[in-house]
Enzyme design. Structure first.
Site, PDB file in Angstrom:
ATOM      1  N   GLY A  18      10.319   3.364   2.443  1.00 43.87           N
ATOM      2  CA  GLY A  18       9.607   2.505   3.381  1.00 43.87           C
ATOM      3  C   GLY A  18      10.326   1.206   3.700  1.00 43.87           C
ATOM      4  O   GLY A  18      11.533   1.175   3.964  1.00 43.87           O
ATOM      5  N   ASP A  38      12.982   0.648  -8.336  1.00 39.79           N
ATOM      6  CA  ASP A  38      11.800   1.407  -7.932  1.00 39.79           C
ATOM      7  C   ASP A  38      11.218   2.092  -9.158  1.00 39.79           C
ATOM      8  O   ASP A  38      11.935   2.366 -10.127  1.00 39.79           O
ATOM      9  CB  ASP A  38      12.172   2.453  -6.873  1.00 39.79           C
ATOM     10  CG  ASP A  38      10.986   2.891  -6.040  1.00 39.79           C
ATOM     11  OD1 ASP A  38      10.839   2.382  -4.913  1.00 39.79           O
ATOM     12  OD2 ASP A  38      10.189   3.725  -6.512  1.00 39.79           O
ATOM     13  N   ASP A  64       8.828  -0.311 -13.991  1.00 42.43           N
ATOM     14  CA  ASP A  64       7.429  -0.528 -13.618  1.00 42.43           C
ATOM     15  C   ASP A  64       7.233  -2.030 -13.525  1.00 42.43           C
ATOM     16  O   ASP A  64       7.221  -2.726 -14.541  1.00 42.43           O
ATOM     17  CB  ASP A  64       6.514   0.088 -14.676  1.00 42.43           C
ATOM     18  CG  ASP A  64       5.038  -0.148 -14.392  1.00 42.43           C
ATOM     19  OD1 ASP A  64       4.706  -0.779 -13.360  1.00 42.43           O
ATOM     20  OD2 ASP A  64       4.203   0.275 -15.222  1.00 42.43           O
ATOM     21  N   ARG A 152     -10.734  -3.860   2.864  1.00 42.23           N
ATOM     22  CA  ARG A 152      -9.469  -4.162   2.177  1.00 42.23           C
ATOM     23  C   ARG A 152      -9.715  -5.211   1.086  1.00 42.23           C
ATOM     24  O   ARG A 152      -8.901  -6.086   0.871  1.00 42.23           O
ATOM     25  CB  ARG A 152      -8.409  -4.675   3.161  1.00 42.23           C
ATOM     26  CG  ARG A 152      -7.963  -3.696   4.218  1.00 42.23           C
ATOM     27  CD  ARG A 152      -7.254  -2.490   3.643  1.00 42.23           C
ATOM     28  NE  ARG A 152      -6.662  -1.653   4.685  1.00 42.23           N
ATOM     29  CZ  ARG A 152      -7.339  -0.748   5.389  1.00 42.23           C
ATOM     30  NH1 ARG A 152      -8.633  -0.573   5.159  1.00 42.23           N
ATOM     31  NH2 ARG A 152      -6.730  -0.026   6.310  1.00 42.23           N
ATOM     32  N   TYR A 155      -7.077  -5.215  -1.885  1.00 41.22           N
ATOM     33  CA  TYR A 155      -5.749  -5.436  -1.314  1.00 41.22           C
ATOM     34  C   TYR A 155      -5.615  -6.874  -0.795  1.00 41.22           C
ATOM     35  O   TYR A 155      -4.613  -7.548  -1.050  1.00 41.22           O
ATOM     36  CB  TYR A 155      -5.505  -4.432  -0.197  1.00 41.22           C
ATOM     37  CG  TYR A 155      -4.137  -4.527   0.428  1.00 41.22           C
ATOM     38  CD1 TYR A 155      -3.008  -4.079  -0.257  1.00 41.22           C
ATOM     39  CD2 TYR A 155      -3.963  -5.054   1.707  1.00 41.22           C
ATOM     40  CE1 TYR A 155      -1.737  -4.156   0.313  1.00 41.22           C
ATOM     41  CE2 TYR A 155      -2.697  -5.137   2.283  1.00 41.22           C
ATOM     42  CZ  TYR A 155      -1.599  -4.695   1.584  1.00 41.22           C
ATOM     43  OH  TYR A 155      -0.352  -4.782   2.143  1.00 41.22           O
ATOM     44  N   LYS A 159      -2.930  -9.839  -1.968  1.00 43.69           N
ATOM     45  CA  LYS A 159      -1.958 -10.417  -1.031  1.00 43.69           C
ATOM     46  C   LYS A 159      -2.220 -11.904  -0.800  1.00 43.69           C
ATOM     47  O   LYS A 159      -1.296 -12.669  -0.523  1.00 43.69           O
ATOM     48  CB  LYS A 159      -1.958  -9.641   0.287  1.00 43.69           C
ATOM     49  CG  LYS A 159      -1.387  -8.233   0.145  1.00 43.69           C
ATOM     50  CD  LYS A 159       0.034  -8.230  -0.423  1.00 43.69           C
ATOM     51  CE  LYS A 159       0.641  -6.863  -0.514  1.00 43.69           C
ATOM     52  NZ  LYS A 159       2.028  -6.873  -1.023  1.00 43.69           N
ATOM     53  N   VAL A 188       2.716  -1.336   9.512  1.00 41.63           N
ATOM     54  CA  VAL A 188       4.082  -0.874   9.708  1.00 41.63           C
ATOM     55  C   VAL A 188       4.112   0.644   9.521  1.00 41.63           C
ATOM     56  O   VAL A 188       3.497   1.172   8.584  1.00 41.63           O
ATOM     57  CB  VAL A 188       5.049  -1.563   8.714  1.00 41.63           C
ATOM     58  CG1 VAL A 188       6.470  -1.052   8.907  1.00 41.63           C
ATOM     59  CG2 VAL A 188       4.990  -3.080   8.883  1.00 41.63           C
ATOM     60  N   PRO A 191       6.211   6.069   5.534  1.00 43.09           N
ATOM     61  CA  PRO A 191       5.670   7.329   5.013  1.00 43.09           C
ATOM     62  C   PRO A 191       4.269   7.177   4.442  1.00 43.09           C
ATOM     63  O   PRO A 191       3.487   8.129   4.467  1.00 43.09           O
ATOM     64  CB  PRO A 191       6.682   7.690   3.915  1.00 43.09           C
ATOM     65  CG  PRO A 191       7.969   7.104   4.386  1.00 43.09           C
ATOM     66  CD  PRO A 191       7.586   5.805   5.045  1.00 43.09           C
TER      67      PRO A 191
END
Length: 258
Positions: A18, A38, A64, A152, A155, A159, A188, A191
Site C-alpha cells: 500500500g 513490516d 511487530d 470510525r 480509528y 489517529k 486512498v 489493496p
C-alpha cells in the site's frame, strides 16, 4: 550496505504494501537507503527486491510495531551501524464501527498498533537523532484526526493521538535539529480498500467503489504514489523550515465536504 556508504537511511514501517510500499520506492529513487519494516517479512522482502532491481539500496526486517522490546532491539541493531536519518511511521490498521460495536479488544488492538506503535518507533529512534542533532519524523495520521467520520470511533481516536504526538515531539525536540510532521490522507486506493469491498459488498463492489470515490470532493480516491510524493518532500532539505505541521492530502475532504 557498506558502513562507508554515505547515503541517508530511511526506516519505513508498514513498508510491505500500500502507501508504505510507495513511500519506500519513492524515497529509494532519491538515493536513500531504505529499511523496509513490516509485520510480514515476505512482503517486506518483495519491496526490498523491487528497490534493488531498480538499482536502489534496501534491507528488509520483520517487526511487530506494537511490541516495545522488538522495536527497540531492531532499532538498536540498526543504529549500531547506521544512523536512522528519516523515520516514517506508516504502519496502522483500520476499524469500522461506532462506540457500541467497538469491543474492548478492538480498542486495544487499534491502540497497540496505531498509537503505541508510533510511540515505540519514535522512542527507539529519538536518542540517536538527538545525539546527532538531526532527524526527520513523518507520522501518517488521517482526515479522521481532524473531522468527525461516521463509524470510525476507534480509528479516529488513534489517529487523533498520532496528530497530537506529532505536535508534542516537534515542540520538545525543535532545538535538537529534529523535525516532526504528519500527513493526513483521505481515502486512498490501496489493496485494503479492494479487500474491504470484496468482503463487505461482494455483489456490488463497483457501485460501492464509485460511492467511496465520490466522497472526496475531487471525485476520486487518492493514489499511494501521491501520498509518497508528499512524504518525499517533507523528508527533503526543501522542507527544512517545516515542523509541527499537519498536511491534509484528501481531495478537499476536510475543507470542501460540507
Amino acid at each position: 550496505m557498506s558502513q562507508q556508504n554515505t547515503k541517508k537511511i530511511a526506516l519505513v514501517t508498514g513498508g510491505g504494501s500500500g502507501i508504505g510500499r510507495s513511500i519506500c520506492l519513492r524515497l529509494a529513487k532519491r538515493d536513500i537507503h531504505i529499511m523496509v519494516v513490516d509485520l510480514n517479512l515476505d512482503a517486506a522482502n518483495l519491496v526490498k527486491d523491487e528497490i534493488l532491481r531498480d538499482s536502489g539500496s534496501a534491507d528488509a526486517y520483520a517487526v511487530d510495531v506494537a511490541n516495545h522490546q522488538q522495536v527497540h532491539e531492531l532499532f538498536n541493531t540498526i543504529t549500531k551501524h547506521y544512523p536512522i536519518d528519516i523515520l516514517v511511521n506508516n504502519a496502522g490498521i483500520a476499524h469500522i464501527g461506532n462506540i457500541e460495536n467497538t469491543t474492548e479488544a478492538d480498542l486495544d488492538r487499534l491502540y497497540n498498533i496505531n498509537v503505541k506503535g508510533v510511540y515505540n518507533c519514535i522512542h527507539a529512534a529519538i536518542e540517536s537523532m538527538k545525539s546527532r542533532k538531526s532527524g526527520v519524523i513523518i507520522n501518517l495520521a488521517s482526515v479522521a484526526s481532524s473531522v468527525g467520520i461516521a463509524h470510525r470511533f476507534a480509528y479516529s481516536m488513534t489517529k487523533g493521538a498520532v496528530l497530537t504526538m506529532t505536535y508534542s515531539v516537534a515542540k520538545d525536540y525543535i532545538n535538537d535539529g529534529i523535525r516532526c510532521n504528519c500527513i493526513a490522507p483521505g481515502r486512498v486506493h490501496t489493496p485494503f480498500v479492494d479487500n474491504f469491498l470484496a468482503q463487505s459488498y461482494p455483489d456490488n463492489q463497483a457501485e460501492m467503489f464509485e460511492k467511496l470515490s465520490k466522497s472526496q470532493p475531487i471525485g476520486r480516491m487518492g493514489k499511494p504514489e501521491e501520498i509518497a510524493g508528499l512524504v518525499e518532500y517533507l523528508c527533503s532539505d526543501d522542507a527544512a523550515f517545516i515542523t509541527g505541521s499537519n498536511f491534509p492530502i484528501d481531495g478537499g475532504f476536510v475543507t470542501l465536504n460540507n
